[in-house]
Design a protein around this motif. Structure first.
Motif, PDB file in Angstrom:
ATOM      1  N   TRP A   3      38.403 -39.020  28.630  1.00 36.92           N
ATOM      2  CA  TRP A   3      38.961 -40.074  29.475  1.00 36.92           C
ATOM      3  C   TRP A   3      39.535 -39.390  30.713  1.00 36.92           C
ATOM      4  N   ARG A   4      39.401 -40.033  31.874  1.00 36.31           N
ATOM      5  CA  ARG A   4      39.947 -39.492  33.115  1.00 36.31           C
ATOM      6  C   ARG A   4      40.956 -40.484  33.698  1.00 36.31           C
ATOM      7  N   ARG A   5      41.890 -39.945  34.481  1.00 35.56           N
ATOM      8  CA  ARG A   5      42.831 -40.819  35.185  1.00 35.56           C
ATOM      9  C   ARG A   5      43.087 -40.268  36.582  1.00 35.56           C
ATOM     10  N   ALA A   6      43.244 -41.173  37.503  1.00 32.23           N
ATOM     11  CA  ALA A   6      43.704 -40.828  38.841  1.00 32.23           C
ATOM     12  C   ALA A   6      45.227 -40.859  38.834  1.00 32.23           C
ATOM     13  N   PRO A   7      45.872 -40.230  39.801  1.00 28.90           N
ATOM     14  CA  PRO A   7      47.340 -40.260  39.836  1.00 28.90           C
ATOM     15  C   PRO A   7      47.890 -41.673  39.779  1.00 28.90           C
ATOM     16  N   GLY A   8      48.788 -41.910  38.834  1.00 26.13           N
ATOM     17  CA  GLY A   8      49.406 -43.218  38.684  1.00 26.13           C
ATOM     18  C   GLY A   8      48.570 -44.246  37.973  1.00 26.13           C
ATOM     19  N   ALA A   9      47.356 -43.890  37.553  1.00 32.16           N
ATOM     20  CA  ALA A   9      46.453 -44.842  36.896  1.00 32.16           C
ATOM     21  C   ALA A   9      46.318 -44.493  35.409  1.00 32.16           C
ATOM     22  N   PRO A  10      45.884 -45.445  34.578  1.00 34.02           N
ATOM     23  CA  PRO A  10      45.689 -45.169  33.156  1.00 34.02           C
ATOM     24  C   PRO A  10      44.389 -44.401  32.913  1.00 34.02           C
ATOM     25  N   PHE A  11      44.262 -43.853  31.715  1.00 34.89           N
ATOM     26  CA  PHE A  11      43.029 -43.185  31.312  1.00 34.89           C
ATOM     27  C   PHE A  11      41.922 -44.218  31.120  1.00 34.89           C
ATOM     28  N   THR A  12      40.722 -43.888  31.594  1.00 39.57           N
ATOM     29  CA  THR A  12      39.531 -44.706  31.340  1.00 39.57           C
ATOM     30  C   THR A  12      38.417 -43.805  30.830  1.00 39.57           C
ATOM     31  N   PRO A  13      37.501 -44.332  30.006  1.00 41.31           N
ATOM     32  CA  PRO A  13      36.438 -43.492  29.449  1.00 41.31           C
ATOM     33  C   PRO A  13      35.636 -42.800  30.538  1.00 41.31           C
ATOM     34  N   ALA A  14      35.311 -41.529  30.278  1.00 42.02           N
ATOM     35  CA  ALA A  14      34.563 -40.719  31.237  1.00 42.02           C
ATOM     36  C   ALA A  14      33.438 -40.009  30.490  1.00 42.02           C
ATOM     37  N   ALA A  15      33.153 -38.787  30.854  1.00 46.97           N
ATOM     38  CA  ALA A  15      31.998 -38.082  30.305  1.00 46.97           C
ATOM     39  C   ALA A  15      32.115 -37.875  28.793  1.00 46.97           C
ATOM     40  N   GLN A  16      30.956 -37.769  28.179  1.00 48.17           N
ATOM     41  CA  GLN A  16      30.857 -37.506  26.740  1.00 48.17           C
ATOM     42  C   GLN A  16      29.873 -36.349  26.563  1.00 48.17           C
ATOM     43  N   TYR A  17      30.145 -35.505  25.573  1.00 51.79           N
ATOM     44  CA  TYR A  17      29.317 -34.311  25.376  1.00 51.79           C
ATOM     45  C   TYR A  17      28.919 -34.171  23.920  1.00 51.79           C
ATOM     46  N   GLY A  18      27.821 -33.467  23.688  1.00 51.03           N
ATOM     47  CA  GLY A  18      27.390 -33.147  22.339  1.00 51.03           C
ATOM     48  C   GLY A  18      27.746 -31.708  21.982  1.00 51.03           C
ATOM     49  N   TYR A  19      28.156 -31.515  20.742  1.00 50.80           N
ATOM     50  CA  TYR A  19      28.551 -30.189  20.242  1.00 50.80           C
ATOM     51  C   TYR A  19      27.877 -29.979  18.893  1.00 50.80           C
ATOM     52  N   ARG A  20      27.160 -28.865  18.757  1.00 52.04           N
ATOM     53  CA  ARG A  20      26.449 -28.604  17.506  1.00 52.04           C
ATOM     54  C   ARG A  20      27.326 -27.765  16.563  1.00 52.04           C
ATOM     55  N   THR A  21      27.578 -28.293  15.378  1.00 49.05           N
ATOM     56  CA  THR A  21      28.365 -27.578  14.380  1.00 49.05           C
ATOM     57  C   THR A  21      27.476 -26.685  13.523  1.00 49.05           C
TER      58      THR A  21
END
Length: 348
Positions: free
Chosen positions: A200-218
């Protein structure tokens, strides 16, 4: 009680136990010190010590255990999250409990609380595996905000996730503008060894909103119980598994999401060409750490190991991260609440 350290002695352990007992109605077991020196788990990771002082104890009538996450609070103390909806304040040096508050959702129901991050204003960001969810809490435990979660990551039938295998790890990236949560296991339709990390990303003074998503191999058969930002854009990632009659596998990786593909629009992650997963480098298999005289209540490849689930970076010193781990005892007599102090030297 202090962690068992390189120069631990019986006198030091007794002193630490006194500090712990004096903190309040926490019932600690006998203080026993290890005469063994701390040592290397790998070229990158050194184990300085461990403590079982909080195992099967209570504080103000609340069971101290089920530790699922750790974070450094704004005043330098530790916040320790129980997956039974309790948030403890611990002394950073002795681990003595100082406070406890109960957490709940907007309707007063308990959480399956798993991930924790302390924001720059002192509020707490907490994940729950139930939906899953990310909520913001005041220091006294009031719900202030609930972050939106992409529908695919919700538990079926609302989404494609499996109950009890959702948001386990949570960390704020450098600068505090990006929050990252790690799924413990794959969602349906994805390869069983690829888990999704949501930001999630936020600009100064703003709430978090969904952003990039990544894959991770276990690694095969392992899941992700915790992630922590290293401060340079990379992540420490814990991978963990359990085999009956054998015990726990716990590995610590350095992961780099900076060149990974944003997979938020990729319906199925199967390792296909054109999708760059988060890269990772093994820092240590914790079975290779010195046992330091630890004992286990059930079979383990190393008696030091237990159900390690929580991790926090507690300090940085010239490329070395001071890191604290903790195990979730599941309030089970066959498991132990154990804290571990590590020093991690990051490769370039």
């Amino acid at each position: 009680m202090r962690l068992r350290t390189v120069l631990a002695s019986t006198a030091a352990a007794l002193t630490a136990a006194t500090c712990l007992t004096a903190a309040g109605p926490a019932t600690a077991g006998p203080a026993t010190a290890s005469a063994h020196r701390g040592g290397s788990c790998s070229p990158s990771v050194t184990l300085d010590g461990f403590s079982d002082a909080l195992d099967k104890t209570e504080f103000h009538g609340t069971f101290v255990g089920n530790v699922s996450a750790l974070a450094v609070d704004r005043d330098g103390s530790l916040a320790a999250l129980s997956d039974r909806s309790s948030l403890f304040g611990l002394d950073a040096r002795t681990l003595a409990p100082r406070s406890v508050i109960a957490l709940a959702d907007e309707h007063g129901a308990e959480l399956d609380s798993e991930g924790l991050a302390v924001d720059r204003d002192g509020t707490r960001l907490v994940t729950s595996e139930t939906e899953p969810s990310v909520r913001r809490y005041s220091r006294d435990g009031r719900v202030l905000e609930r972050l939106p979660v992409p529908s695919a990551l919700l538990v079926a039938p609302a989404g494609r996730a499996t109950a009890n295998l959702t948001f386990e790890g949570l960390t704020l990236l450098p600068g505090g503008h990006t929050l990252l949560a790690a799924m413990e296991s794959a969602i349906s339709g994805d390869s069983p060894d690829i888990v999704r990390f949501q930001t999630w990303r936020r600009a100064p003074g703003a709430p978090f909103t969904p952003a990039a998503q990544y894959g991770y191999r276990t690694d095969a058969g392992l899941g992700v119980p915790e992630v922590q930002a290293t401060g340079d854009g990379r992540l420490l990632v814990l991978e963990r598994g359990f085999t009956a009659g054998v015990g726990n596998t716990v590995r610590l990786y350095l992961a780099d999401p900076r060149r990974a593909t944003d997979t938020g629009g990729t319906e199925n992650l199967t390792g296909q060409r054109g999708v760059r997963l988060i890269t990772k480098t093994l820092l240590a298999d914790l079975a290779d750490c010195p046992s330091l005289g630890a004992t286990a209540k059930q079979p383990q490849p190393n008696p030091l190991l237990d159900n390690i689930e929580a991790m926090a970076v507690t300090g940085r010193d010239h490329g070395t991260l001071r890191t604290l781990l903790a195990s979730d005892d599941n309030q089970n007599p066959a498991q132990t609440t154990r804290f571990y102090r590590l020093r991690i030297r990051l490769p370039h």
